[in-house]
Design an enzyme around this catalytic site. Structure first.
Site, PDB file in Angstrom:
ATOM      1  N   SER A  69      -0.887 -11.076   6.669  1.00 16.34           N
ATOM      2  CA  SER A  69      -1.212  -9.842   7.396  1.00 16.34           C
ATOM      3  C   SER A  69      -1.572  -8.720   6.434  1.00 16.34           C
ATOM      4  CB  SER A  69      -0.037  -9.423   8.297  1.00 16.34           C
ATOM      5  OG  SER A  69       0.937  -8.710   7.572  1.00 16.34           O
ATOM      6  N   GLY A  70      -2.023  -7.607   7.013  1.00 18.04           N
ATOM      7  CA  GLY A  70      -2.246  -6.384   6.244  1.00 18.04           C
ATOM      8  C   GLY A  70      -3.142  -6.533   5.030  1.00 18.04           C
ATOM      9  N   LEU A  71      -2.680  -5.950   3.934  1.00 19.11           N
ATOM     10  CA  LEU A  71      -3.456  -5.926   2.692  1.00 19.11           C
ATOM     11  C   LEU A  71      -3.764  -7.331   2.169  1.00 19.11           C
ATOM     12  CD1 LEU A  71      -4.607  -4.370   0.230  1.00 19.11           C
ATOM     13  CD2 LEU A  71      -2.276  -4.289  -0.687  1.00 19.11           C
ATOM     14  N   GLY A  72      -2.780  -8.212   2.219  1.00 20.15           N
ATOM     15  CA  GLY A  72      -2.976  -9.566   1.678  1.00 20.15           C
ATOM     16  C   GLY A  72      -4.050 -10.325   2.433  1.00 20.15           C
ATOM     17  N   SER A  74       3.063   1.268  -5.486  1.00 18.31           N
ATOM     18  CA  SER A  74       2.781   2.277  -4.461  1.00 18.31           C
ATOM     19  C   SER A  74       3.052   3.692  -4.935  1.00 18.31           C
ATOM     20  CB  SER A  74       3.600   2.044  -3.204  1.00 18.31           C
ATOM     21  OG  SER A  74       3.249   3.033  -2.252  1.00 18.31           O
ATOM     22  N   TYR A 122      13.252   0.064  -0.843  1.00 19.33           N
ATOM     23  CA  TYR A 122      11.827  -0.318  -0.916  1.00 19.33           C
ATOM     24  C   TYR A 122      11.133   0.409  -2.068  1.00 19.33           C
ATOM     25  CZ  TYR A 122       6.834  -0.350   0.187  1.00 19.33           C
ATOM     26  OH  TYR A 122       5.458  -0.468   0.102  1.00 19.33           O
ATOM     27  N   GLY A 174       2.029 -13.195   0.697  1.00 25.34           N
ATOM     28  CA  GLY A 174       1.989 -12.323   1.873  1.00 25.34           C
ATOM     29  C   GLY A 174       0.577 -12.103   2.382  1.00 25.34           C
ATOM     30  N   ALA A 175      -0.203 -13.197   2.435  1.00 24.41           N
ATOM     31  CA  ALA A 175      -1.599 -13.071   2.884  1.00 24.41           C
ATOM     32  C   ALA A 175      -1.724 -13.262   4.393  1.00 24.41           C
ATOM     33  CB  ALA A 175      -2.472 -14.077   2.140  1.00 24.41           C
TER      34      ALA A 175
HETATM   35  P1  NDP Z   1       2.411  -6.279   5.866  1.00 21.78           P
HETATM   36  O1  NDP Z   1       3.757  -6.252   6.480  1.00 21.78           O
HETATM   37  O2  NDP Z   1       1.219  -6.289   6.741  1.00 21.78           O
HETATM   38  O3  NDP Z   1       2.297  -7.524   4.886  1.00 21.78           O
HETATM   39  C1  NDP Z   1       3.385  -7.955   4.139  1.00 21.78           C
HETATM   40  C2  NDP Z   1       3.283  -9.425   3.888  1.00 21.78           C
HETATM   41  O4  NDP Z   1       4.430  -9.849   3.136  1.00 21.78           O
HETATM   42  C3  NDP Z   1       3.256 -10.273   5.161  1.00 21.78           C
HETATM   43  O5  NDP Z   1       2.333 -11.283   4.967  1.00 21.78           O
HETATM   44  C4  NDP Z   1       4.658 -10.829   5.216  1.00 21.78           C
HETATM   45  O6  NDP Z   1       4.758 -12.077   5.869  1.00 21.78           O
HETATM   46  C5  NDP Z   1       4.923 -11.011   3.730  1.00 21.78           C
HETATM   47  N1  NDP Z   1       6.334 -11.246   3.458  1.00 21.78           N
HETATM   48  C6  NDP Z   1       7.385 -10.484   3.790  1.00 21.78           C
HETATM   49  N2  NDP Z   1       8.517 -11.077   3.404  1.00 21.78           N
HETATM   50  C7  NDP Z   1       8.178 -12.244   2.814  1.00 21.78           C
HETATM   51  C8  NDP Z   1       8.901 -13.299   2.240  1.00 21.78           C
HETATM   52  N3  NDP Z   1      10.228 -13.303   2.211  1.00 21.78           N
HETATM   53  N4  NDP Z   1       8.228 -14.341   1.728  1.00 21.78           N
HETATM   54  C9  NDP Z   1       6.888 -14.367   1.779  1.00 21.78           C
HETATM   55  N5  NDP Z   1       6.149 -13.409   2.315  1.00 21.78           N
HETATM   56  C10 NDP Z   1       6.790 -12.355   2.838  1.00 21.78           C
HETATM   57  O7  NDP Z   1       2.365  -5.028   4.864  1.00 21.78           O
HETATM   58  P2  NDP Z   1       1.213  -4.471   3.896  1.00 21.78           P
HETATM   59  O8  NDP Z   1       0.014  -5.298   3.984  1.00 21.78           O
HETATM   60  O9  NDP Z   1       1.126  -3.028   4.142  1.00 21.78           O
HETATM   61  O10 NDP Z   1       1.906  -4.652   2.477  1.00 21.78           O
HETATM   62  C11 NDP Z   1       1.324  -5.385   1.439  1.00 21.78           C
HETATM   63  C12 NDP Z   1       1.643  -4.737   0.112  1.00 21.78           C
HETATM   64  O11 NDP Z   1       1.070  -3.459   0.041  1.00 21.78           O
HETATM   65  C13 NDP Z   1       3.134  -4.545  -0.142  1.00 21.78           C
HETATM   66  O12 NDP Z   1       3.406  -4.879  -1.483  1.00 21.78           O
HETATM   67  C14 NDP Z   1       3.333  -3.055   0.063  1.00 21.78           C
HETATM   68  O13 NDP Z   1       4.403  -2.579  -0.687  1.00 21.78           O
HETATM   69  C15 NDP Z   1       2.011  -2.535  -0.443  1.00 21.78           C
HETATM   70  N6  NDP Z   1       1.642  -1.195  -0.029  1.00 21.78           N
HETATM   71  C16 NDP Z   1       1.411  -0.923   1.296  1.00 21.78           C
HETATM   72  C17 NDP Z   1       1.052   0.350   1.674  1.00 21.78           C
HETATM   73  C18 NDP Z   1       0.782   0.695   3.078  1.00 21.78           C
HETATM   74  O14 NDP Z   1       0.520   1.860   3.332  1.00 21.78           O
HETATM   75  N7  NDP Z   1       0.839  -0.231   4.024  1.00 21.78           N
HETATM   76  C19 NDP Z   1       0.893   1.414   0.688  1.00 21.78           C
HETATM   77  C20 NDP Z   1       1.152   0.997  -0.678  1.00 21.78           C
HETATM   78  C21 NDP Z   1       1.494  -0.262  -0.994  1.00 21.78           C
HETATM   79  P3  NDP Z   1       4.925 -12.192   7.468  1.00 21.78           P
HETATM   80  O15 NDP Z   1       3.566 -12.008   8.016  1.00 21.78           O
HETATM   81  O16 NDP Z   1       5.446 -13.574   7.616  1.00 21.78           O
HETATM   82  O17 NDP Z   1       5.874 -11.127   7.892  1.00 21.78           O
HETATM   83 MG1  PMR Z   2       4.168   9.655   3.210  1.00 22.19          MG
HETATM   84  C1  PMR Z   2       0.408  13.780   0.530  1.00 22.19           C
HETATM   85  C2  PMR Z   2       0.154  12.644   0.740  1.00 22.19           C
HETATM   86  C3  PMR Z   2       0.974  11.541   1.211  1.00 22.19           C
HETATM   87  C4  PMR Z   2       0.626  10.252   0.999  1.00 22.19           C
HETATM   88  C5  PMR Z   2      -0.585   9.745   0.271  1.00 22.19           C
HETATM   89  C6  PMR Z   2       1.634   9.454   1.594  1.00 22.19           C
HETATM   90  C7  PMR Z   2       1.648   8.063   1.538  1.00 22.19           C
HETATM   91  N1  PMR Z   2       2.576  10.253   2.181  1.00 22.19           N
HETATM   92  C8  PMR Z   2       2.203  11.577   1.964  1.00 22.19           C
HETATM   93  C9  PMR Z   2       2.895  12.706   2.389  1.00 22.19           C
HETATM   94  C10 PMR Z   2       4.001  12.728   3.211  1.00 22.19           C
HETATM   95  N2  PMR Z   2       4.629  11.640   3.705  1.00 22.19           N
HETATM   96  C11 PMR Z   2       4.674  13.920   3.695  1.00 22.19           C
HETATM   97  C12 PMR Z   2       4.257  15.316   3.369  1.00 22.19           C
HETATM   98  C13 PMR Z   2       5.713  13.482   4.482  1.00 22.19           C
HETATM   99  C14 PMR Z   2       6.734  14.317   5.205  1.00 22.19           C
HETATM  100  C15 PMR Z   2       6.237  14.667   6.518  1.00 22.19           C
HETATM  101  C16 PMR Z   2       5.665  12.048   4.500  1.00 22.19           C
HETATM  102  C17 PMR Z   2       6.568  11.245   5.199  1.00 22.19           C
HETATM  103  C18 PMR Z   2       6.576   9.858   5.124  1.00 22.19           C
HETATM  104  C19 PMR Z   2       7.509   8.962   5.737  1.00 22.19           C
HETATM  105  C20 PMR Z   2       8.643   9.295   6.623  1.00 22.19           C
HETATM  106  N3  PMR Z   2       5.669   9.110   4.373  1.00 22.19           N
HETATM  107  C21 PMR Z   2       6.027   7.831   4.497  1.00 22.19           C
HETATM  108  C22 PMR Z   2       7.134   7.714   5.298  1.00 22.19           C
HETATM  109  C23 PMR Z   2       7.456   6.315   5.367  1.00 22.19           C
HETATM  110  O1  PMR Z   2       8.366   5.781   5.995  1.00 22.19           O
HETATM  111  C24 PMR Z   2       6.535   5.573   4.431  1.00 22.19           C
HETATM  112  C25 PMR Z   2       7.362   5.132   3.262  1.00 22.19           C
HETATM  113  O2  PMR Z   2       7.872   5.914   2.518  1.00 22.19           O
HETATM  114  O3  PMR Z   2       7.521   3.850   3.042  1.00 22.19           O
HETATM  115  C26 PMR Z   2       8.286   3.535   1.894  1.00 22.19           C
HETATM  116  C27 PMR Z   2       5.548   6.630   3.992  1.00 22.19           C
HETATM  117  C28 PMR Z   2       4.394   6.553   3.195  1.00 22.19           C
HETATM  118  N4  PMR Z   2       3.700   7.666   2.809  1.00 22.19           N
HETATM  119  C29 PMR Z   2       2.608   7.274   2.084  1.00 22.19           C
HETATM  120  C30 PMR Z   2       2.612   5.847   2.008  1.00 22.19           C
HETATM  121  C31 PMR Z   2       1.583   5.024   1.286  1.00 22.19           C
HETATM  122  C32 PMR Z   2       3.691   5.409   2.702  1.00 22.19           C
HETATM  123  C33 PMR Z   2       3.936   3.928   2.931  1.00 22.19           C
HETATM  124  C34 PMR Z   2       4.852   3.321   2.020  1.00 22.19           C
HETATM  125  C35 PMR Z   2       4.445   2.622   0.781  1.00 22.19           C
HETATM  126  O4  PMR Z   2       4.014   1.497   0.825  1.00 22.19           O
HETATM  127  O5  PMR Z   2       4.663   3.153  -0.278  1.00 22.19           O
END
Ligand code: NDP
Ligand code: PMR
Ligand code: LMG
Length: 398
Positions: free
Chosen positions: A95-98, A225, A273, A92-93
């Site tokens: 976009s995003g983190l990758g 996460s 998820y 998943g490189a």
């Molecule tokens: P993105 O959507 O930007 O990146 C996800 C990547 O996964 C993309 O490159 C996507 O490809 C790839 N992918 C999805 N499905 C497949 C598949 N079937 N086969 C191969 N590759 C696939 O999201 P993030 O960068 O945010 O997420 C990266 C990681 O970070 C995830 O593991 C996520 O759980 C984790 N994470 C993210 C947080 C956040 O706040 N964003 C917080 C905590 C953890 P394509 O570009 O083709 O869609």
């Molecule tokens: Mg969340 C207090 C801190 C905190 C942090 C660090 C996150 C991270 N979130 C926090 C708080 C809250 N969130 C609170 C108080 C709420 C209610 C208002 C809230 C809501 C919320 C939603 C609806 N948060 C979310 C969502 C999503 O749809 C995201 C999710 O759960 O994806 C699974 C998300 C997230 N919050 C985070 C992080 C890192 C996410 C992204 C998902 C992940 O990759 O884990």
């Protein structure tokens, strides 16, 4: 005022639910955990000790074979030996983190990044626009939603001749608005199928390749996460992760005669998820228990921070996508830019001080890494074993 109040909350709040949280965490984003000592391993001395030549494993497919070199391969005029380029696979490189991690590693000049992605063209464009130099990356096709594709990727990777020094399981899908489950090629619910089962097969198969590497610090990293950890505020936002007794997983997450959810409940994309992230974190620990001592490989997971701008939220409603970044930036203070998150994951890949195995890394507000505490469920050894055993049946390894 409001901001001050929330930042106060965020610097002192923790949920003492599972007896593992400190009462006054200094983190910016309510991790509710204590800091632990960082391990300062002497990377360079182990590099010097490592003199084993890298043996090319696949000699038959010449056209695709690149020349690889032993880990310690150059001698400077002063007689000091230097490390060869590391070779890292990142799923998943595109976009995003990758992508940000690939860029951060490539920029050091010390890493060749194999971008394992489902969309070749998108990845090529992404690599170019991120400014990653051509000689520092290779794109290989991998669709984690198909176990055949995972096996094919492993074959192709082996034929390419690149060594495997670090594997990063990063790709994920998040389907918070889906009303009905969707499925992988083998019929597993898509989020757990992609995020966990696809990576489970990939990392099990590539363990052998990691083991063959002569690089001084070999690592397998699975991105976790905070939202899968119910010892945090973020992990308590409904729906909460919960694997239950895993009856749904045991039934293959088919949504036919059995549930599409791991715990056997009704389908919920956001929960699926979060459950998949729990599986990621449990898998890392089970790898550690089974293989660290024998192989010396470092197994690690991490929470990179809330990267609220990535493609992960592409399926969420537009209002969420609009409000989520400012909410995380100004209220929870858990926001982190893609660039910063990439640097964090790049540290877990290559930092000589992050060699400790079995660790779930997080970062405090000064972006200093620390060993974080997982929730009770995400650190439950029995659950880890059960996830492992059921998963190996589902992916055809047992
Ligand atoms: P993105 O959507 O930007 O990146 C996800 C990547 O996964 C993309 O490159 C996507 O490809 C790839 N992918 C999805 N499905 C497949 C598949 N079937 N086969 C191969 N590759 C696939 O999201 P993030 O960068 O945010 O997420 C990266 C990681 O970070 C995830 O593991 C996520 O759980 C984790 N994470 C993210 C947080 C956040 O706040 N964003 C917080 C905590 C953890 P394509 O570009 O083709 O869609
Ligand atoms: Mg969340 C207090 C801190 C905190 C942090 C660090 C996150 C991270 N979130 C926090 C708080 C809250 N969130 C609170 C108080 C709420 C209610 C208002 C809230 C809501 C919320 C939603 C609806 N948060 C979310 C969502 C999503 O749809 C995201 C999710 O759960 O994806 C699974 C998300 C997230 N919050 C985070 C992080 C890192 C996410 C992204 C998902 C992940 O990759 O884990
Ligand atoms: C679910 O809803 C969906 O049903 C599901 O389909 C999926 O999308 C899933 O995780 C994704 O979300 C979650 C829903 C329910 O949350 C929201 O959508 C929240 C919107 C309501 C906003 C409340 C105001 C917050 C502050 C305003 C800031 C403005 C910017 C808004 C940006 C919004 C982006 C999110 O969530 C709830 O049920 C809400 C209650 C959540 C409370 C968290 C639980 C904490 C438990 C621990 C108690 C500790 C209390 C301490 C207080 C700390 C103060 C911050």
């Amino acid at each position: 005022m409001a901001l001050q109040a929330t930042s106060l909350v965020s610097s002192s709040f923790s949920i003492p639910k599972e007896g593992k949280c400190s009462a006054s965490s200094k983190d910016s984003s309510l991790f509710g955990v204590s800091f632990s000592e960082l391990v300062k391993a002497d990377f360079s001395s182990s590099a010097l000790r490592c003199k084993r030549e890298f043996k090319q494993r696949v000699g038959t497919v010449r056209a695709q074979t690149v020349t690889t070199t032993p880990a310690v391969n150059k001698t400077t005029p002063e007689g000091k030996k230097t490390l060869r380029k590391g070779s890292v696979v990142i799923t998943g490189a595109s976009s995003g983190l990758g992508l940000a991690t690939a860029k951060a590693l490539a920029e050091t000049g010390k890493w060749h990044v194999i971008m394992a992605c489902r969309d070749f063209l998108k990845t090529e464009r992404a690599a170019k626009s991120a400014g990653i130099a051509k000689e520092n990356y290779t794109i290989m096709h991998l669709d984690l939603a198909s176990l055949d594709s995972v096996r094919q990727f492993v074959d192709n990777f082996r034929r390419s001749g690149w060594p495997l020094d670090v594997l990063v399981c990063n790709a994920a899908v998040y389907l918070p608005t889906a009303k009905e489950p969707t499925y992988t090629a083998e019929g597993f619910e898509l989020s757990v199928g992609t995020n966990h089962l696809g990576h489970f097969l990939l990392s099990r198969l590539l363990l052998e390749d990691l083991n063959k590497s002569d690089y001084p610090s070999k690592r397998l990293i699975i991105v976790g996460s905070i939202t899968g950890n119910t010892n945090t505020l973020a992990g308590n936002v409904p729906p909460k992760a919960n694997l239950g007794d895993m009856r749904g997983l045991a039934g293959g997450l088919t949504g036919l005669n059995t549930s599409a959810m791991i715990d056997g409940g009704d389908f919920d994309g956001a929960k699926a998820y979060k459950d998949s992230k729990v599986c990621n974190m449990l898998t890392m620990q089970e790898f550690h228990r089974r293989y660290h001592e024998e192989t010396g490989i470092t197994f690690a997971s991490l929470y990179p921070g809330c990267i609220a701008t990535t493609g992960l939220f592409r399926e969420h409603i537009p209002l969420f996508r609009l409000l989520f970044p400012p909410f995380q930036k100004y209220i929870t203070k858990g926001f982190v830019s893609e660039e910063e998150s990439g640097k964090r994951l790049a540290q877990v890949v290559s930092d000589p001080s992050l060699t400790k195995s079995g660790v779930y890394w997080s970062w405090n507000k000064n972006s200093a890494s620390f060993e974080n505490q997982l929730s009770q469920e995400a650190s439950n050894a029995d659950k880890a074993r059960k996830v492992w055993e059921i998963s190996e049946k589902l992916v055809g390894l047992a």
